[in-house]
Design a protein around this motif. Structure first.
Motif, PDB file in Angstrom:
ATOM      1  N   SER A 154     -85.964   9.127  42.792  1.00 39.62           N
ATOM      2  CA  SER A 154     -86.156   8.613  41.430  1.00 39.62           C
ATOM      3  C   SER A 154     -87.592   8.194  41.150  1.00 39.62           C
ATOM      4  CB  SER A 154     -85.222   7.425  41.180  1.00 39.62           C
ATOM      5  OG  SER A 154     -85.407   6.425  42.161  1.00 39.62           O
ATOM      6  N   LYS A 155     -88.458   8.340  42.170  1.00 37.97           N
ATOM      7  CA  LYS A 155     -89.883   7.999  42.050  1.00 37.97           C
ATOM      8  C   LYS A 155     -90.076   6.542  41.625  1.00 37.97           C
ATOM      9  CE  LYS A 155     -90.532  12.412  42.819  1.00 37.97           C
ATOM     10  NZ  LYS A 155     -89.204  12.733  43.302  1.00 37.97           N
ATOM     11  N   GLN A 156     -89.273   5.645  42.228  1.00 37.53           N
ATOM     12  CA  GLN A 156     -89.378   4.224  41.936  1.00 37.53           C
ATOM     13  C   GLN A 156     -89.740   3.464  43.214  1.00 37.53           C
ATOM     14  OE1 GLN A 156     -86.473   2.588  38.946  1.00 37.53           O
ATOM     15  NE2 GLN A 156     -85.254   4.314  39.639  1.00 37.53           N
ATOM     16  N   PRO A 157     -90.912   2.844  43.281  1.00 34.39           N
ATOM     17  CA  PRO A 157     -91.278   2.067  44.460  1.00 34.39           C
ATOM     18  C   PRO A 157     -90.304   0.906  44.657  1.00 34.39           C
ATOM     19  CG  PRO A 157     -93.164   2.387  42.992  1.00 34.39           C
ATOM     20  CD  PRO A 157     -91.952   2.848  42.254  1.00 34.39           C
ATOM     21  N   ILE A 158     -90.120   0.512  45.914  1.00 34.40           N
ATOM     22  CA  ILE A 158     -89.144  -0.519  46.243  1.00 34.40           C
ATOM     23  C   ILE A 158     -89.447  -1.845  45.553  1.00 34.40           C
ATOM     24  CG2 ILE A 158     -90.180  -1.495  48.351  1.00 34.40           C
ATOM     25  CD1 ILE A 158     -86.602  -0.311  48.356  1.00 34.40           C
ATOM     26  N   ASP A 159     -90.755  -2.189  45.389  1.00 41.00           N
ATOM     27  CA  ASP A 159     -91.088  -3.460  44.735  1.00 41.00           C
ATOM     28  C   ASP A 159     -90.741  -3.441  43.251  1.00 41.00           C
ATOM     29  OD1 ASP A 159     -93.023  -1.612  44.182  1.00 41.00           O
ATOM     30  OD2 ASP A 159     -94.736  -2.941  44.459  1.00 41.00           O
ATOM     31  N   GLN A 160     -90.841  -2.251  42.661  1.00 38.79           N
ATOM     32  CA  GLN A 160     -90.452  -2.102  41.246  1.00 38.79           C
ATOM     33  C   GLN A 160     -88.942  -2.267  41.091  1.00 38.79           C
ATOM     34  OE1 GLN A 160     -92.223   1.333  39.192  1.00 38.79           O
ATOM     35  NE2 GLN A 160     -90.277   1.612  38.129  1.00 38.79           N
ATOM     36  N   LEU A 161     -88.192  -1.690  42.024  1.00 37.70           N
ATOM     37  CA  LEU A 161     -86.733  -1.832  41.999  1.00 37.70           C
ATOM     38  C   LEU A 161     -86.321  -3.286  42.232  1.00 37.70           C
ATOM     39  CD1 LEU A 161     -85.797   1.343  44.063  1.00 37.70           C
ATOM     40  CD2 LEU A 161     -85.279   0.973  41.656  1.00 37.70           C
ATOM     41  N   GLU A 162     -87.020  -3.962  43.123  1.00 37.50           N
ATOM     42  CA  GLU A 162     -86.697  -5.360  43.438  1.00 37.50           C
ATOM     43  C   GLU A 162     -86.817  -6.261  42.228  1.00 37.50           C
ATOM     44  OE1 GLU A 162     -87.550  -7.030  47.733  1.00 37.50           O
ATOM     45  OE2 GLU A 162     -89.278  -5.907  46.992  1.00 37.50           O
ATOM     46  N   SER A 163     -87.810  -5.979  41.388  1.00 39.01           N
ATOM     47  CA  SER A 163     -88.062  -6.866  40.244  1.00 39.01           C
ATOM     48  C   SER A 163     -86.906  -6.879  39.247  1.00 39.01           C
ATOM     49  CB  SER A 163     -89.353  -6.458  39.530  1.00 39.01           C
ATOM     50  OG  SER A 163     -89.219  -5.178  38.945  1.00 39.01           O
ATOM     51  N   GLY A 164     -86.141  -5.786  39.215  1.00 39.62           N
ATOM     52  CA  GLY A 164     -85.015  -5.731  38.278  1.00 39.62           C
ATOM     53  C   GLY A 164     -83.665  -5.979  38.909  1.00 39.62           C
ATOM     54  N   ALA A 165     -83.628  -6.203  40.227  1.00 42.26           N
ATOM     55  CA  ALA A 165     -82.345  -6.349  40.931  1.00 42.26           C
ATOM     56  C   ALA A 165     -81.813  -7.779  40.833  1.00 42.26           C
ATOM     57  CB  ALA A 165     -82.507  -5.953  42.392  1.00 42.26           C
ATOM     58  N   ARG A 166     -80.500  -7.896  40.709  1.00 43.94           N
ATOM     59  CA  ARG A 166     -79.855  -9.209  40.618  1.00 43.94           C
ATOM     60  C   ARG A 166     -78.575  -9.209  41.458  1.00 43.94           C
ATOM     61  NH1 ARG A 166     -84.018  -9.827  38.668  1.00 43.94           N
ATOM     62  NH2 ARG A 166     -84.656 -10.610  36.620  1.00 43.94           N
TER      63      ARG A 166
END
Length: 457
Positions: A154-166
């Motif tokens: 999905s071309k999404q870095p892990i830190d970018q994914l972390e910021s939206g995870a809950r």
């Protein structure tokens, strides 16, 4: 043959794992409601890939799953006072009928999630054993950060994914990014080593793909909306469980949009296949979809479907000759042009331009043109039944003839009956006037001893 691989974001030469064998997995429907035009685009697109690979001589195994255990199915069952099985079986039958009506070939394998629970549990046990997953209060979660390549598809870095995870209320995750492999469900669940529950959506496809196609497959396809999180999660759990590459080529079709928004049930802007088929035939829907490159979004409108309808008629009304099964079409220029287009990442738009050229040649009495047209159009899934008149076309024709004759007709049946009586009374002037008026709007009137038949010009 070259295909766009979503994983590398490059167009690559297609090389199967085994010389002449191709294994394809396509994410199938969650069966709780009518299939819509978005589903039609997805399954027509991969139907064409399946047909084309077979046309090229590959031994293809096409697996498309059926998700018959899911939150949406359970909610519908509760709302309607039915069992989940009753809901899923009913809606699977509707889906099957819709696919048949669209002239898509049935997959070689069509497994149901509820029939593959043992394989899902086996994969989850392996993931727990190797510390990629953990049990928490009856749920089982996958440790996303244990898989370094997570987010690559999905071309999404892990830190970018972390910021939206809950972490939602009731979840017992170690990390907000972790996703469910198994969900505790004492009401609708199945027995497992972690108590009564049911599988997470993502694990279903990993298990069915591994069971029926093996640990590494050639092609995994589906809609672009499945790239994240579904396909991303499939890669993570499959590669950690199997210890090898999961898929060689990831293919994704673009969205169908309505007023620039993705067509979906949640937005309430979807058009069901059944409703569409009341207005347009299967060839028209297929034409509309294949006019656009499969990776591009396609905007739905009645104007676009009407244009597709006209295109289909040009193909189907080409002058017909007996199909010559002995003709070697591989030496024909149009065959080479068609193959060149399709080998270029399934460029169906360019391939259809070849079909129109063949239709023109057929109309100019080229003796082989219709045979080539018929064979190549069949690769794209077009059915060569004679083009039919739509309800709207018939209504416009009746209105036109009513104006020409100065007589109000309420239906085509009434108009044909009126003309029949004119012929019986030898009122040839009126009968011919109706025939000419219909001809003006593209409808041929053919009279025979068995009655009158209308055909598209």
């Amino acid at each position: 043959m070259r295909l766009h691989n979503s994983y590398t974001n490059k167009i690559e030469d297609f090389k199967p794992i085994e010389d002449n064998k191709v294994k394809i997995y396509v994410c199938g429907p969650t069966v709780y409601d009518y299939a819509h035009l978005g589903h039609a685009r997805c399954y027509i697109t991969w139907d064409v890939l399946y047909r084309y690979l077979k046309f090229k001589g590959y031994d293809v195994t096409y697996c498309r799953n059926v998700t018959d255990v899911d939150d949406k199915i359970l909610k519908k069952a509760e709302r309607e006072g039915k069992t989940p099985e009753e809901v899923s079986q009913f809606w699977y039958k509707q889906f099957e009928n819709s696919m048949k009506a669209l002239n898509t070939l049935k997959p070689d394998i069509e497994p149901f999630a509820t029939k593959t629970l043992g394989e899902m549990i086996a994969i989850i046990k392996d993931l727990i054993k190797n510390d990629y997953a953990y049990e928490a209060n009856g749920d089982v979660y996958f440790r996303v950060k244990k898989f370094p390549k997570y987010g690559y598809l999905s071309k999404q870095p892990i830190d970018q994914l972390e910021s939206g995870a809950r972490i939602e209320v009731g979840e017992h995750k170690e990390d907000p990014l972790d996703f469910a492999l198994w969900k505790k469900d004492e009401k609708f669940g199945y027995n497992s080593p972690w108590g009564i529950g049911r599988p997470g959506w993502h694990i279903e496809c990993s298990a069915m793909s591994r069971k029926y196609l093996g640990k590494t497959i050639d092609i995994h396809a589906g809609g672009a909306d499945l790239i994240f999180p579904h396909h991303e999660n499939e890669i993570a759990q499959s590669e950690c469980a199997n210890g090898c590459k999961f898929v060689n080529y990831w293919l994704h079709n673009g969205f169908v949009t309505v007023n620039k928004e993705k067509m979906s049930k949640s937005l309430g802007n979807f058009l069901t296949i059944d409703d569409l088929l009341k207005k347009y035939d299967a060839n028209t829907i297929r034409f509309f979809i294949l006019t656009n490159h499969y990776r591009m979004p396609v905007e739905f409108s009645d104007e676009a479907l009407t244009s597709a309808q006209a295109g289909v008629k040009r193909l189907l009304n080409a002058k017909r000759t007996k199909v010559n099964d002995n003709l070697d079409i591989t030496k024909i220029d149009e065959y080479k042009q068609f193959v060149e287009a399709m080998d270029d990442d399934l460029n169906t738009s360019k391939a259809m331009a070849v079909l129109f050229e063949l239709a023109n040649k057929a109309n100019k009495d080229d003796k082989d043109a219709f045979t080539i047209l018929y064979k190549l159009a069949s690769v794209l899934g077009f059915s060569f039944d004679k083009a039919e008149l739509s309800k709207e076309e018939l209504e416009k024709a009746v209105e036109h003839v009513s104006g020409v004759l100065g007589v109000k007709f309420n239906s085509m049946e009434e108009l044909i009956e009126f003309r029949k009586k004119a012929r019986e009374e030898k009122n040839w002037a009126v009968a011919d006037k109706i025939r000419i008026a219909l001809d003006e709007v593209g409808i041929l009137v053919k009279d025979s001893k068995d009655g009158t038949v209308l055909e598209v010009k």
